[in-house]
Design a protein around this motif. Structure first.
Motif, PDB file in Angstrom:
ATOM      1  N   THR A   1      41.362   2.766   1.674  1.00 13.58           N
ATOM      2  CA  THR A   1      39.944   2.534   1.967  1.00 13.58           C
ATOM      3  C   THR A   1      39.754   1.407   2.963  1.00 13.58           C
ATOM      4  OG1 THR A   1      39.606   0.928   0.178  1.00 13.58           O
ATOM      5  CG2 THR A   1      39.366   3.267  -0.374  1.00 13.58           C
ATOM      6  N   GLU A   2      40.829   0.647   3.228  1.00 16.03           N
ATOM      7  CA  GLU A   2      40.795  -0.465   4.177  1.00 16.03           C
ATOM      8  C   GLU A   2      39.836  -1.579   3.740  1.00 16.03           C
ATOM      9  OE1 GLU A   2      42.469   0.665   7.972  1.00 16.03           O
ATOM     10  OE2 GLU A   2      43.498   0.764   6.059  1.00 16.03           O
ATOM     11  N   LYS A   3      39.623  -1.723   2.440  1.00 13.72           N
ATOM     12  CA  LYS A   3      38.726  -2.758   1.933  1.00 13.72           C
ATOM     13  C   LYS A   3      39.467  -4.015   1.484  1.00 13.72           C
ATOM     14  CE  LYS A   3      35.183   0.500   0.312  1.00 13.72           C
ATOM     15  NZ  LYS A   3      34.455   1.034  -0.877  1.00 13.72           N
ATOM     16  N   LYS A   4      40.800  -3.927   1.403  1.00 12.87           N
ATOM     17  CA  LYS A   4      41.587  -5.057   0.904  1.00 12.87           C
ATOM     18  C   LYS A   4      42.556  -5.568   1.969  1.00 12.87           C
ATOM     19  CE  LYS A   4      41.444  -3.267  -3.831  1.00 12.87           C
ATOM     20  NZ  LYS A   4      42.263  -2.805  -4.986  1.00 12.87           N
ATOM     21  N   VAL A   5      42.049  -5.728   3.180  1.00 12.46           N
ATOM     22  CA  VAL A   5      42.897  -6.126   4.295  1.00 12.46           C
ATOM     23  C   VAL A   5      43.546  -7.487   4.053  1.00 12.46           C
ATOM     24  CG1 VAL A   5      42.961  -6.666   6.750  1.00 12.46           C
ATOM     25  CG2 VAL A   5      41.559  -4.755   5.930  1.00 12.46           C
ATOM     26  N   GLU A   6      42.739  -8.466   3.656  1.00 14.00           N
ATOM     27  CA  GLU A   6      43.264  -9.811   3.417  1.00 14.00           C
ATOM     28  C   GLU A   6      44.295  -9.807   2.288  1.00 14.00           C
ATOM     29  OE1 GLU A   6      41.650 -14.286   2.213  1.00 14.00           O
ATOM     30  OE2 GLU A   6      40.233 -12.759   2.901  1.00 14.00           O
ATOM     31  N   GLN A   7      44.009  -9.059   1.242  1.00  9.88           N
ATOM     32  CA  GLN A   7      44.926  -8.978   0.111  1.00  9.88           C
ATOM     33  C   GLN A   7      46.230  -8.287   0.499  1.00  9.88           C
ATOM     34  OE1 GLN A   7      43.089  -7.262  -3.349  1.00  9.88           O
ATOM     35  NE2 GLN A   7      44.781  -7.794  -4.709  1.00  9.88           N
TER      36      GLN A   7
ATOM     37  N   MET B   1      47.595  -8.365   3.471  1.00  9.92           N
ATOM     38  CA  MET B   1      48.347  -9.342   4.246  1.00  9.92           C
ATOM     39  C   MET B   1      49.058 -10.328   3.317  1.00  9.92           C
ATOM     40  SD  MET B   1      48.528  -8.975   7.501  1.00  9.92           S
ATOM     41  CE  MET B   1      49.056 -10.646   7.919  1.00  9.92           C
ATOM     42  N   GLU B   2      48.355 -10.783   2.305  1.00 14.99           N
ATOM     43  CA  GLU B   2      48.936 -11.752   1.380  1.00 14.99           C
ATOM     44  C   GLU B   2      50.108 -11.162   0.604  1.00 14.99           C
ATOM     45  OE1 GLU B   2      45.755 -12.993  -1.111  1.00 14.99           O
ATOM     46  OE2 GLU B   2      44.872 -14.350   0.364  1.00 14.99           O
ATOM     47  N   VAL B   3      49.899  -9.968   0.049  1.00 15.54           N
ATOM     48  CA  VAL B   3      50.916  -9.369  -0.819  1.00 15.54           C
ATOM     49  C   VAL B   3      52.021  -8.680  -0.018  1.00 15.54           C
ATOM     50  CG1 VAL B   3      51.334  -7.671  -2.643  1.00 15.54           C
ATOM     51  CG2 VAL B   3      49.279  -9.100  -2.704  1.00 15.54           C
ATOM     52  N   ASN B   4      51.635  -7.864   0.942  1.00 16.38           N
ATOM     53  CA  ASN B   4      52.617  -7.068   1.677  1.00 16.38           C
ATOM     54  C   ASN B   4      53.431  -7.890   2.673  1.00 16.38           C
ATOM     55  OD1 ASN B   4      51.517  -4.975   0.247  1.00 16.38           O
ATOM     56  ND2 ASN B   4      50.532  -3.987   1.987  1.00 16.38           N
ATOM     57  N   VAL B   5      52.801  -8.911   3.251  1.00 15.98           N
ATOM     58  CA  VAL B   5      53.486  -9.696   4.289  1.00 15.98           C
ATOM     59  C   VAL B   5      53.920 -11.065   3.777  1.00 15.98           C
ATOM     60  CG1 VAL B   5      53.313 -10.707   6.592  1.00 15.98           C
ATOM     61  CG2 VAL B   5      52.223  -8.501   6.115  1.00 15.98           C
ATOM     62  N   GLU B   6      52.954 -11.899   3.386  1.00 17.37           N
ATOM     63  CA  GLU B   6      53.266 -13.283   3.045  1.00 17.37           C
ATOM     64  C   GLU B   6      54.180 -13.394   1.831  1.00 17.37           C
ATOM     65  OE1 GLU B   6      49.494 -15.292   2.741  1.00 17.37           O
ATOM     66  OE2 GLU B   6      48.865 -14.579   4.725  1.00 17.37           O
ATOM     67  N   ALA B   7      53.941 -12.578   0.816  1.00 22.70           N
ATOM     68  CA  ALA B   7      54.798 -12.620  -0.372  1.00 22.70           C
ATOM     69  C   ALA B   7      56.218 -12.172  -0.033  1.00 22.70           C
ATOM     70  CB  ALA B   7      54.217 -11.748  -1.474  1.00 22.70           C
ATOM     71  N   THR B   8      56.340 -11.201   0.861  1.00 23.25           N
ATOM     72  CA  THR B   8      57.660 -10.733   1.278  1.00 23.25           C
ATOM     73  C   THR B   8      58.427 -11.834   1.985  1.00 23.25           C
ATOM     74  OG1 THR B   8      56.850  -8.457   1.497  1.00 23.25           O
ATOM     75  CG2 THR B   8      58.905  -9.000   2.641  1.00 23.25           C
ATOM     76  N   ILE B   9      57.745 -12.542   2.875  1.00 25.16           N
ATOM     77  CA  ILE B   9      58.380 -13.653   3.593  1.00 25.16           C
ATOM     78  C   ILE B   9      58.829 -14.727   2.605  1.00 25.16           C
ATOM     79  CG2 ILE B   9      57.964 -15.534   5.227  1.00 25.16           C
ATOM     80  CD1 ILE B   9      56.093 -13.607   6.753  1.00 25.16           C
ATOM     81  N   ASN B  10      57.988 -15.058   1.642  1.00 21.19           N
ATOM     82  CA  ASN B  10      58.347 -16.036   0.612  1.00 21.19           C
ATOM     83  C   ASN B  10      59.619 -15.641  -0.120  1.00 21.19           C
ATOM     84  OD1 ASN B  10      56.444 -18.039   0.849  1.00 21.19           O
ATOM     85  ND2 ASN B  10      55.167 -17.350  -0.839  1.00 21.19           N
ATOM     86  N   LEU B  11      59.667 -14.382  -0.525  1.00 18.36           N
ATOM     87  CA  LEU B  11      60.807 -13.911  -1.311  1.00 18.36           C
ATOM     88  C   LEU B  11      62.084 -13.901  -0.475  1.00 18.36           C
ATOM     89  CD1 LEU B  11      61.613 -12.917  -4.090  1.00 18.36           C
ATOM     90  CD2 LEU B  11      61.028 -10.592  -3.382  1.00 18.36           C
ATOM     91  N   VAL B  12      61.977 -13.477   0.767  1.00 14.51           N
ATOM     92  CA  VAL B  12      63.140 -13.469   1.656  1.00 14.51           C
ATOM     93  C   VAL B  12      63.683 -14.881   1.833  1.00 14.51           C
ATOM     94  CG1 VAL B  12      63.889 -13.131   4.044  1.00 14.51           C
ATOM     95  CG2 VAL B  12      62.578 -11.352   2.894  1.00 14.51           C
TER      96      VAL B  12
END
Length: 252
Positions: free
Chosen positions: A77-83, A85-96
Motif C-alpha cells: 500500500t506504500e503507507k509504511k515507507v519510513e517504517q 526504511m527503518e526495518v528493511n534497511v537500517e536494521a539490516t545494517i545494524n545486524l551486519v
C-alpha cells in the motif's frame, strides 16, 4: 550448530525456526513480542529487543553463529515507507555491523526478487543490486539492504549469501502475507476478479530448504528461489479447485 534468527514471527522465519529445531540445532530468535502465538511452541532462547537498537543487537551472542536475517516489512500500500526504511534497511545494517564485530560464522540475508531490476525480462542471480527500474518502496528498500550486504560479502568482511525468493505461499502464515490474504479472502467468495499479468509463486518449504542448505554449505553470493509462473486467472483457478468450488471468474 548455533543459529540466530530474526523475523521468527513472519512466514519464512517461522517455518525456518521450526525446521532448525526439528534438526536439533541451538536456536535463538530475536523478537519484539514474547507473547506472539506463532512462536509459543518453540523451545528455544527468545531475546526481546529492537534491531534498530545497536546496543541490543551487539549484546546478542553472535560469535560463531549462523545468523539468518528474515525480518522485514512488506507493504504494497506504500503507507509504511519510513517504517520499511527503518526495518528493511537500517536494521539490516545494524545486524551486519554487529556480525562483523562479533565474528559471526555466516550471515544469510533473506531478500526478494522484488529487489532485482529488469523484471520484465528473464532475471538471473544479480552481481549487484540497482534501484533502476524498481517502482515500489518495498523493492527499493530491499535492494538498498541487499546491496549493502552484498558489498560486505564481496569485501570478505562476512561469509554468507543472499536468498531472493519470489512470492511465497504455504503453511504457518500467521501474520497473513499478501499472497496468503488472497487465498484467505477466496474462502467465502463466489466471484473472483482477475486482471492481466502473471507472477511467480514458490512454496515456503522450498524456500526454507534453500536457506538451510545455504547456511551449512559453501555457496555463491546470491540465489534466486523461485517456483511456478502462473497468470492471475490460473492462480485463482488453482485456489478454488483446491477448495472444491466453482467460482464465477470476471476479468476486471
Amino acid at each position: 550448530m548455533k543459529y540466530i534468527v530474526t523475523g521468527a514471527t513472519g512466514h519464512i522465519g517461522n517455518n525456518l525456526v521450526k525446521k532448525l529445531l526439528e534438526c536439533g540445532h541451538d536456536v535463538t530468535i530475536l523478537i519484539r513480542n514474547i507473547n506472539d502465538p506463532s512462536i509459543k511452541e518453540f523451545a528455544c532462547e527468545k531475546l526481546i529487543g529492537d534491531l534498530n537498537d545497536f546496543a541490543f543487537v551487539e549484546s546478542v551472542d553472535l560469535n560463531d553463529a549462523i545468523v539468518v536475517h528474515s525480518a522485514g516489512i512488506i507493504d504494497i500500500t506504500e503507507k509504511k515507507v519510513e517504517q520499511m526504511m527503518e526495518v528493511n534497511v537500517e536494521a539490516t545494517i545494524n545486524l551486519v555491523q554487529a556480525c562483523i564485530k562479533k565474528h559471526a560464522r555466516k550471515f544469510v540475508y533473506i531478500s526478494s526478487t522484488d529487489a532485482i531490476s529488469g523484471k520484465n525480462k528473464v532475471i538471473k542471480e544479480p552481481t549487484e543490486f540497482s534501484l533502476e527500474g524498481l517502482n515500489t518502496y518495498y523493492g527499493i528498500t530491499k535492494a538498498i539492504a541487499s546491496d549493502y550486504v552484498l558489498k560486505t560479502l564481496k569485501l570478505g568482511l562476512l561469509d554468507g549469501c543472499i536468498i531472493c525468493p519470489s512470492a511465497v505461499l504455504g503453511t504457518r502464515d500467521y501474520k497473513v502475507s499478501s499472497q496468503g490474504s488472497v487465498v484467505k479472502n477466496s474462502l467465502n467468495k463466489k466471484i473472483a476478479f482477475y486482471t492481466k499479468g502473471n507472477y511467480n509463486f514458490v512454496d515456503v518449504d522450498k524456500v526454507v530448504d534453500a536457506i538451510y542448505n545455504a547456511s551449512i554449505k559453501n555457496n555463491s553470493l546470491v540465489y534466486l528461489v523461485t517456483g511456478v509462473d502462473v497468470t492471475i486467472k490460473e492462480f485463482f483457478t488453482a485456489i478454488y479447485k483446491g477448495l472444491g468450488k466453482k467460482p464465477i471468474m470476471i476479468y476486471a
